[in-house]
Scaffold this active site. Structure first.
Site, mmCIF file in Angstrom:
data_model
loop_
_atom_site.group_PDB
_atom_site.id
_atom_site.type_symbol
_atom_site.label_atom_id
_atom_site.label_comp_id
_atom_site.label_asym_id
_atom_site.label_seq_id
_atom_site.Cartn_x
_atom_site.Cartn_y
_atom_site.Cartn_z
ATOM 1 N N GLY A 174 6.023 2.125 -2.708
ATOM 2 C CA GLY A 174 4.554 2.519 -3.345
ATOM 3 C C GLY A 174 4.934 2.327 -4.687
ATOM 4 N N GLY A 175 4.301 3.103 -5.341
ATOM 5 C CA GLY A 175 4.127 4.256 -6.608
ATOM 6 C C GLY A 175 5.936 4.033 -7.151
ATOM 7 N N GLY B 15 31.313 -20.428 -24.158
ATOM 8 C CA GLY B 15 30.156 -20.009 -24.309
ATOM 9 C C GLY B 15 30.342 -18.321 -23.421
ATOM 10 C CB ALA B 16 32.255 -17.344 -20.981
HETATM 11 C C1 HXC Z 1 -1.111 10.856 2.887
HETATM 12 C C2 HXC Z 1 1.282 10.698 3.833
HETATM 13 C C3 HXC Z 1 1.916 8.883 3.224
HETATM 14 C C4 HXC Z 1 0.403 8.768 1.584
HETATM 15 C C5 HXC Z 1 2.831 9.959 4.458
HETATM 16 N N1 HXC Z 1 2.502 11.176 4.475
HETATM 17 N N2 HXC Z 1 3.288 9.226 3.217
HETATM 18 N N3 HXC Z 1 0.197 10.618 3.502
HETATM 19 N N4 HXC Z 1 -0.483 9.409 1.891
HETATM 20 N N5 HXC Z 1 0.824 7.637 1.105
HETATM 21 C C6 HXC Z 1 2.141 11.603 6.030
HETATM 22 C C7 HXC Z 1 1.834 10.932 6.892
HETATM 23 O O1 HXC Z 1 0.674 10.976 7.647
HETATM 24 C C8 HXC Z 1 2.725 12.068 8.121
HETATM 25 O O2 HXC Z 1 1.933 13.196 7.920
HETATM 26 C C9 HXC Z 1 3.476 12.719 6.965
HETATM 27 O O3 HXC Z 1 3.001 12.570 5.575
HETATM 28 C C10 HXC Z 1 5.248 12.124 7.505
HETATM 29 O O4 HXC Z 1 5.134 10.612 7.169
HETATM 30 P P1 HXC Z 1 5.565 10.481 8.747
HETATM 31 O O5 HXC Z 1 4.977 8.759 8.605
HETATM 32 O O6 HXC Z 1 5.042 11.068 10.084
HETATM 33 O O7 HXC Z 1 7.422 10.235 8.350
HETATM 34 P P2 HXC Z 1 8.140 8.564 8.884
HETATM 35 O O8 HXC Z 1 7.829 9.242 9.752
HETATM 36 O O9 HXC Z 1 9.778 9.650 8.281
HETATM 37 O O10 HXC Z 1 7.625 8.170 7.409
HETATM 38 C C11 HXC Z 1 7.636 7.510 6.058
HETATM 39 C C12 HXC Z 1 6.811 6.714 4.901
HETATM 40 C C13 HXC Z 1 4.959 6.598 6.046
HETATM 41 C C14 HXC Z 1 7.604 5.541 5.904
HETATM 42 C C15 HXC Z 1 6.178 6.949 3.990
HETATM 43 O O11 HXC Z 1 4.581 8.140 6.447
HETATM 44 C C16 HXC Z 1 4.793 5.918 5.827
HETATM 45 O O12 HXC Z 1 4.776 4.426 5.627
HETATM 46 N N6 HXC Z 1 3.530 5.731 4.473
HETATM 47 C C17 HXC Z 1 2.468 5.046 4.151
HETATM 48 C C18 HXC Z 1 3.379 4.827 2.694
HETATM 49 C C19 HXC Z 1 2.935 3.684 1.937
HETATM 50 O O13 HXC Z 1 1.702 3.168 2.541
HETATM 51 N N7 HXC Z 1 2.147 4.767 0.760
HETATM 52 C C20 HXC Z 1 0.912 3.777 -0.433
HETATM 53 C C21 HXC Z 1 1.414 3.168 -1.036
HETATM 54 S S1 HXC Z 1 0.846 2.616 -2.250
HETATM 55 P P3 HXC Z 1 1.817 14.615 9.193
HETATM 56 O O14 HXC Z 1 0.547 15.668 8.895
HETATM 57 O O15 HXC Z 1 1.563 14.017 10.961
HETATM 58 O O16 HXC Z 1 2.904 15.369 9.692
HETATM 59 C C22 HXC Z 1 0.932 3.553 -3.949
HETATM 60 C C23 HXC Z 1 -0.100 3.134 -4.465
HETATM 61 C C24 HXC Z 1 1.057 2.897 -5.861
HETATM 62 O O17 HXC Z 1 2.275 4.048 -3.247
HETATM 63 C C25 HXC Z 1 1.278 1.745 -7.002
HETATM 64 C C26 HXC Z 1 1.357 1.846 -8.162
HETATM 65 C C27 HXC Z 1 2.033 0.534 -8.308
#
Ligand code: HXC
Length: 515
Positions: A170-171, A405-406
């Site tokens: 994401g961001g 051109g290149a």
């Molecule tokens: C809150 C989060 C989080 C998030 C991870 N965690 N991402 N908490 N917000 N975005 C937390 C998990 O709940 C977990 O907490 C801990 O971090 C570790 O994550 P895991 O999933 O256990 O780790 P892993 O298996 O290594 O996977 C990592 C990951 C996955 C691939 C990043 O966590 C994931 O897909 N996260 C969500 C990604 C996402 O969709 N983000 C938002 C994008 S939108 P616990 O308590 O269980 O340890 C965005 C908007 C901005 O960013 C856009 C601007 C253009």
């Protein structure tokens, strides 16, 4: 009074200790088990020993959303030195809510970005983040916006370097994508706008994180990553190496580094580099490593569009940005990816006062529907625009082919490079002998009893007349035809006299590069 002071001091020590542990020992163990260092270990390795000074170690979020407040809020920020030069840094702590970015986390990053801009120092981001912190909702999105805003305003003012050291989604990928250079660590870092789960749900495709956005994908296919490194330690070492070539801001020149390599050093081997058969390839790296100080070259995007080489080296102690066609890959042809790769590199060098040296051996633009439909007109125009717009010293050496051109695009005299040298082996013309003869003498060849021998005869005539550097030299388009062995010396002397170059640009808000 003394008692209050003492209790505040011990409270400070306790609060700091709490913050130092990040997400706790279990999470740190998990981080290590994945082969990753912690945010703090990374900061220490990046900077000169003992130079890190931290800000906002006690800052916490407001505890909005469902989460509690975390000391430091999942990111370590501050400043330190690399080879004695000041650097600002942020390092996301995956052990705290997955390094996700909320309001306080972003405010800490923004503070060091603002300071870096104000004092004119590079900013290095060590990214290890799950993106916007879901529990903070729109506050987390707003927080990203503030970082994006600063990335753009810092662009071209201070170097911005991003290391991707974990799963970034994401961001967490858009901010790095607006910085100057991205490092990715093999097998532990990923970059995607939407992860494999979302891909499965939305387009019903099964793909794992590595295939979707692993380091090799971004190094070879998308062109998002500039450097791929095997582990965290080497990543941080390479960042230090990159910074050694760069100035701290756009008002300065890159640091001078004397490598005790004589400017007059000649390399007679270069007189034999170009094969007698024009269709035979050779490795442009032989020339690059021969001319640069101490044979040191930091190649940028080595695995993407390998038909063009970009990177940093030094000539006579001065950093230069090098752009060279690579005849050993696709004959060194310019295609969309090569144009985009080189254009972005040229713009970085121009923004940061790094002179450009261009080594040319290019048969032309890549023909065919794939390139045309993929927008080679747009992408080729990027490189043309980038060279024309650059006001840093610009030197070109045509070593062999420079067609059509290149030839023009590759920093030619006609788009106002400062000095254009050619080797005696240079071939400067509109088309290669075969293409040109087939067009100009088509009727004659077709009518001949032995078309192949007429074609060969015409090609030979064309070769004698046009396929050399002397026609261009007689016109003054080539400033000098030089002996290959002298290339290093001539480049260093040219850089020396171009040092005082001043270029005036017309007043305007900004140009409109064909993005
Ligand atoms: C809150 C989060 C989080 C998030 C991870 N965690 N991402 N908490 N917000 N975005 C937390 C998990 O709940 C977990 O907490 C801990 O971090 C570790 O994550 P895991 O999933 O256990 O780790 P892993 O298996 O290594 O996977 C990592 C990951 C996955 C691939 C990043 O966590 C994931 O897909 N996260 C969500 C990604 C996402 O969709 N983000 C938002 C994008 S939108 P616990 O308590 O269980 O340890 C965005 C908007 C901005 O960013 C856009 C601007 C253009």
């Amino acid at each position: 009074m003394a008692e209050i002071m003492f209790s505040n001091i011990s409270e400070l020590a306790q609060l700091r200790n709490e913050a130092l542990t990040g997400g706790g020992s279990d999470k740190i163990g998990e981080q290590h088990a994945k082969g990753k260092l912690t945010a703090r270990e990374r900061t220490e390795l990046l900077l000169d020993e003992g130079s890190f000074e931290e800000f906002d170690i006690l800052k916490t979020g407001r505890g909005n959303g469902t989460e509690a407040a975390y000391p430091g809020d999942g990111v370590i920020t501050g400043h330190g030195t690399i080879d004695g030069r000041e650097i600002f840094v942020f390092s996301q702590d995956f052990t705290v809510v997955g390094g996700s970015l909320g309001e306080a986390h972003s405010q800490k990053i923004c503070k060091v970005m603002d300071l870096a801009l104000r004092v004119g120092c590079p900013i290095v981001g060590l990214n290890d983040s799950g993106g916007a912190r879901i529990q903070e909702g729109v506050d987390a999105l707003a927080a990203y916006g503030e970082i994006f805003h600063r990335n753009v305003h810092a662009s071209g003012v201070v170097p911005q370097i991003s290391c991707i050291m974990g799963p970034c989604a994401g961001g967490a990928v858009y901010s790095p994508s607006m910085t100057d250079f991205i490092f990715m660590v093999e097998r532990s870092s990923y970059m995607f706008v939407t992860g494999p789960n979302v891909v499965r749900t939305v387009i019903h495709k099964d793909i794992n994180a590595e295939e979707l956005g692993g380091a090799s994908v971004h190094a070879e296919k998308s062109g998002v990553a500039h450097f791929v490194v095997p582990n965290d330690i080497l990543c941080l070492r390479e960042v230090r190496r990159l910074i050694s070539y760069l100035p701290s801001n756009n008002r300065q020149k890159a640091p001078f580094l004397e490598l005790r390599d004589p400017a007059e050093r000649k390399d007679p081997v270069l007189d034999y580099l170009i094969p007698p058969n024009p269709n035979q390839t050779y490795d442009m790296n032989i020339l690059i490593y021969s001319i640069l100080d101490g044979a040191e070259f930091l190649e940028v995007q080595p695995d993407f569009a390998r038909n063009i080489i970009t990177g940093f080296g030094r000539l006579g102690g001065q950093t230069i940005g090098l752009v060279a066609n690579q005849p050993a890959v696709l004959a060194g042809v310019l295609d969309s990816n090569a144009s985009f790769k080189a254009a972005r590199f040229v713009r970085f060098c121009d923004a940061f006062n790094i002179p450009l040296v261009c080594l040319v051996d290019v048969p032309g633009f890549m023909p065919g529907p794939e390139q045309e439909h993929g927008g080679i007109i747009r992408h080729g125009a990027k490189l043309l625009y980038a060279f024309v717009e650059a006001t840093v010293p610009r030197i070109t050496v045509i070593v062999r082919k420079a067609y059509g051109g290149a030839y023009l695009v590759m920093n030619s005299k006609h788009i106002h490079c400062d000095i254009n040298y050619a080797w005696p082996t240079a071939e400067i013309a509109v088309l290669g002998p075969r293409g040109a003869s087939e067009v100009v003498y088509r009727k004659e060849i077709k009518a001949a009893a032995d078309p192949e021998s007429v074609l060969n005869e015409k090609m030979e005539q064309y070769r004698k007349k046009f396929v050399n550097p002397f026609v261009a030299a007689r016109r003054g388009y080539i400033d000098d035809v030089i002996f290959p062995r002298d290339t290093r010396h001539r480049l260093i002397r040219t850089l020396q006299f171009l040092e005082g170059k001043k270029a005036v640009r017309p007043e305007r808000r900004h140009g409109n590069i064909p993005l």
